[in-house]
Write an enzyme that holds these catalytic residues in place. Structure first.
Site, mmCIF file in Angstrom:
data_model
loop_
_atom_site.group_PDB
_atom_site.id
_atom_site.type_symbol
_atom_site.label_atom_id
_atom_site.label_comp_id
_atom_site.label_asym_id
_atom_site.label_seq_id
_atom_site.Cartn_x
_atom_site.Cartn_y
_atom_site.Cartn_z
ATOM 1 C CG HIS A 16 -1.932 -0.994 1.365
ATOM 2 N ND1 HIS A 16 -2.112 -1.767 2.491
ATOM 3 C CD2 HIS A 16 -2.899 -1.385 0.491
ATOM 4 C CE1 HIS A 16 -3.142 -2.585 2.308
ATOM 5 N NE2 HIS A 16 -3.627 -2.377 1.093
ATOM 6 N NE ARG A 89 -2.618 -7.576 -4.356
ATOM 7 C CZ ARG A 89 -3.399 -7.953 -3.365
ATOM 8 N NH1 ARG A 89 -2.908 -8.051 -2.149
ATOM 9 N NH2 ARG A 89 -4.660 -8.262 -3.574
#
Ligand code: PNS
Length: 163
Positions: A16, A89
């Site tokens: 993050h 991702r």
């Protein structure tokens, strides 16, 4: 331009944080928005998650953070922002992100979603896996910022089960 980076952040991970750094270098302002989503039965309260975010984004002058309830597009509008940033991702993230991005665009055509890829070395990180590693006593230092390591350990010591 101002963007919103929404998520559960339960808790914030190095992945993050990597996305936040990338967004902060692209946008004038970044609002990290913590969803108050009871359905996910979070480990940390919104206040606890925001306190951890506060510590780790302190060096970034154009990053602020806030909790929000209800629809993301309404929050984005209320902050006079137009862009939602999400981290991508792997291909496995794509289907859900695509659905969410298109739905948000349907709900508010002015809201644009953009995807940023975290460093490859973070592509296997998720808050869920971090909590599992913590629960099973694994080392967390390489995966989450230092204040989060302490907070996770404290939750464990507090005897609350980590989900
Ligand atoms: O970190 P997460 O759990 O993947 O984040 C998901 C989040 C919080 C971005 C998403 O659930 C969301 O936007 N929730 C707010 C409610 C909403 O707008 N739902 C409709 C999305 S299409």
């Amino acid at each position: 331009m101002r963007c919103v980076y929404p998520g559960s952040f339960d808790p914030i991970t190095n992945g993050h944080l990597d996305v936040i750094h990338r967004a902060a270098s692209l946008f004038e302002e970044v609002i990290v928005a913590v969803a108050n989503n009871d359905q996910k039965q979070p480990l940390f309260t919104v206040e606890e998650r925001l306190a951890l975010i506060r510590e780790v984004v302190a060096p970034l002058s154009n990053v602020s953070f806030m909790g929000f309830d209800g629809l993301l597009v309404n929050f984005v509008r209320s902050q006079n922002a137009q862009v939602v940033v999400r981290g991508l991702r792997a291909v496995s993230d794509f289907e859900f992100e695509f659905q969410m991005g298109l739905m948000n665009r349907k709900l508010d055509p002015k809201v644009e979603t953009i995807f940023l890829m975290p460093k490859e070395e973070y592509s296997y990180l998720s808050s869920r896996i971090i909590k599992e590693i913590g629960r099973l006593g694994g080392a967390l230092e390489n995966f989450v910022p230092a204040p989060v390591v302490g907070a996770l350990q404290e939750k464990l010591r507090g005897g609350r089960e980590i989900k």
